[in-house]
Design a protein around this motif. Sequence first.
Motif, PDB file in Angstrom:
ATOM      1  N   PHE A 121       0.825  -1.210   0.000  1.00 30.14           N
ATOM      2  CA  PHE A 121       0.000   0.000   0.000  1.00 30.14           C
ATOM      3  C   PHE A 121       0.859   1.259   0.000  1.00 30.14           C
ATOM      4  CE2 PHE A 121       0.019  -2.006   4.250  1.00 30.14           C
ATOM      5  CZ  PHE A 121       0.865  -1.123   4.911  1.00 30.14           C
ATOM      6  N   SER A 187      -5.057   2.358  -1.895  1.00 32.26           N
ATOM      7  CA  SER A 187      -4.553   2.805  -0.595  1.00 32.26           C
ATOM      8  C   SER A 187      -5.113   4.173  -0.222  1.00 32.26           C
ATOM      9  CB  SER A 187      -3.023   2.845  -0.623  1.00 32.26           C
ATOM     10  OG  SER A 187      -2.498   3.295   0.602  1.00 32.26           O
ATOM     11  N   ALA A 204      -4.324   1.557   5.585  1.00 31.18           N
ATOM     12  CA  ALA A 204      -4.682   0.536   4.585  1.00 31.18           C
ATOM     13  C   ALA A 204      -4.192  -0.867   4.950  1.00 31.18           C
ATOM     14  CB  ALA A 204      -4.128   0.928   3.221  1.00 31.18           C
TER      15      ALA A 204
END
Length: 318
Positions: A121, A187, A204
């Motif tokens: 992410f 993300s 995330a």
Amino acid sequence: MFYIHYSHKSVLLNEAIQSLNIKATGMYIDGTFGSGGHSKLILSQLNKRGRLLAIDKDLLAVKIGKHIAEKDDRFTIIHSSFSKMINHVKSIGLIGSVDGILLDLGISTFQINDCSRGFSFMQDGLLDMRMDISSGISAAEWLSKASQENITWVLKNFGEERFAKNIAKILVSKRRYAPIIRSIILSKLICDAIPHRNMNKHPATKSFLAIRMFINNELEEIMQVLKDALIILSPRGRLVVISFNSLEDRLVKYFIREHSCALSIPPKLPLTNNQIFSKYKNKCQLKNIGKLTPSKQEIKRNIRARSAILRCAEKLAI
């Protein structure tokens, strides 16, 4: 060699090999080869009669393993899922004769650092998330079709994400205008959906974990290999599992307890009781050897070790 740029530190490396209680002439299986850290240490403790079979779903991992296999005839690597381990062991006539099985359930550094895989992410790349890119559907494909309810269920049950509903709502809304096909976009959307943030964890983290586990059917595959380990292992053979999240660890802990005659149902697993009990029918086949966690020194050297838990059990000689 082509993989020299990847620097992966195997977590609980020495502890895992010690837990296997290796016999120099034994037969062992590394069900998650990765970059080969555990396999190399196992091989260093085997003599000419010892054997090691490694399995990995990742094609790059298999390529790394083949370089070892070319130089060491004690070692074999197979491109497959560890959930199909029993088929490979049957094919070589070693059911009930394996002295140890090792499973490291974590994702490897080279997978995270490869932007084309979409596991991170923190980096931009195509949103794939498949451990085996030769089969199955990517995370991007799933996100393009999944209902808001389904996305919510996955994030809540596989990632234990408290803001699952908020995140799912934003993802479904945004995909109407543009497909979510890049990891950095996913993300950012997740971050936008979370009102309260943990300063010690990226917003995330849980959602990426949940989607990865769902896309790769990870819990079902773990259940399958644990069940099959009881058939594959020899009497006094060892099962060693390193997990990195609470769902995986609860599943492994429950399995060992149930087959050590200490029955308890793990809470918050996204599986029905029927799914669990259909896999675990026979009791009193294992001795619980115990649990290990990384030292403060290892966590300082390798931050990804902080959530690792190693559990070990030995098959009873009945």
